[in-house]
Design an enzyme around this catalytic site. Structure first.
Site, short mmCIF file in Angstrom:
data_model
loop_
_atom_site.label_atom_id
_atom_site.label_comp_id
_atom_site.label_asym_id
_atom_site.label_seq_id
_atom_site.Cartn_x
_atom_site.Cartn_y
_atom_site.Cartn_z
N CYS A 22 106.83 133.92 24.75
CA CYS A 22 108.07 134.66 24.48
C CYS A 22 108.08 135.78 25.50
O CYS A 22 107.32 136.73 25.39
CB CYS A 22 108.13 135.24 23.07
SG CYS A 22 109.59 136.28 22.87
N CYS A 43 109.49 139.34 23.84
CA CYS A 43 108.71 140.10 22.87
C CYS A 43 107.55 139.24 22.36
O CYS A 43 106.60 139.01 23.10
CB CYS A 43 109.58 140.60 21.73
SG CYS A 43 110.78 139.42 21.12
N SER A 44 107.63 138.73 21.15
CA SER A 44 106.49 137.95 20.65
C SER A 44 106.96 136.90 19.65
O SER A 44 106.28 136.63 18.67
CB SER A 44 105.47 138.88 20.00
OG SER A 44 106.11 139.62 18.98
N CYS A 45 108.13 136.31 19.86
CA CYS A 45 108.65 135.30 18.94
C CYS A 45 107.65 134.15 18.84
O CYS A 45 107.10 133.70 19.84
CB CYS A 45 110.01 134.80 19.42
SG CYS A 45 111.23 136.13 19.45
FE FE Z 1 110.04 137.42 21.00
#
Ligand code: FE
Length: 195
Positions: free
Chosen positions: A96, A99-101
């Site tokens: 991602c 961000c950190s999906c």
């Molecule tokens: Fe994300």
């Protein structure tokens, strides 16, 4: 007031530890369990079923959300799933960049490195270099496809079934499937250790 949820969680955790309400080692153990054990077990069961049930695999590749839903593993951050299949010719890698999906219902909590700036930027610019650092040297002939997760779509890699596992049951196969292989930074080894 810090708006970043990570900062707020850190502040809460500090307060709870300071008040003697939680033991930081116990917290680490819980997070570790969700990162490595509990979370990715669901994804591993999906992968093992795809390896042993061709009709399920086709449904999984056509409409991952529906197929994963059949197994009861849908939920928040996993509403719109796409499964990408590794083959002899293609290796898939999930990141991602924003961000950190991450697909929580099938993989649990994302590892720290998945959220790092280094991984998020370099997975796109130099995926082969990143994979090499994870110990995975891909043949030049293998095409690397990088999938950028978003709040809308979460990806799961369907790793290749290791050779020499024809005799294993779906449960035994699920035990071979790792979180890292489902993110795409690892190739699965056969039970004997040979990859
Ligand atoms: Fe994300």
């Amino acid at each position: 007031m810090p708006s970043d949820p990570a900062l707020r969680v850190k502040a809460l955790e500090s307060l709870l530890v300071e008040k003697g309400l939680v033991d930081p080692a116990a917290l680490d153990a819980i997070i570790d369990a969700y990162e490595h054990k509990i979370g990715p077990r669901n994804g591993a069961k999906v992968v093992a079923r795809a390896w042993t049930d061709e009709a399920f695999k086709q449904r999984l590749l056509q409409d991952a959300s529906a197929a994963i839903g059949e197994m009861g593993f849908l939920g928040r951050q996993g509403e719109h799933m796409v499964v990408v299949e590794n083959t002899e010719q293609v290796h898939n890698l999930v990141v991602c960049t924003l961000c950190s999906c991450y697909p929580w219902p099938v993989l649990g909590l994302p590892p720290v490195w998945y959220k790092s700036d280094a991984y998020r930027s370099r997975a796109v610019i130099d995926p082969r270099g990143v994979l090499r650092e994870f110990g995975l040297e891909l043949d030049a002939a293998v095409e690397v496809r990088v999938w950028d997760s978003t709040a809308e779509i979460r990806y799961l890699v369907l790793p290749q079934r290791p050779a020499g596992t024809e005799h294993l049951s779906a449960d035994e196969l699920a035990d071979l499937v790792t979180r890292d292989a489902m993110i795409g930074v690892q190739r699965l080894a056969a039970p004997g250790g040979r990859s």
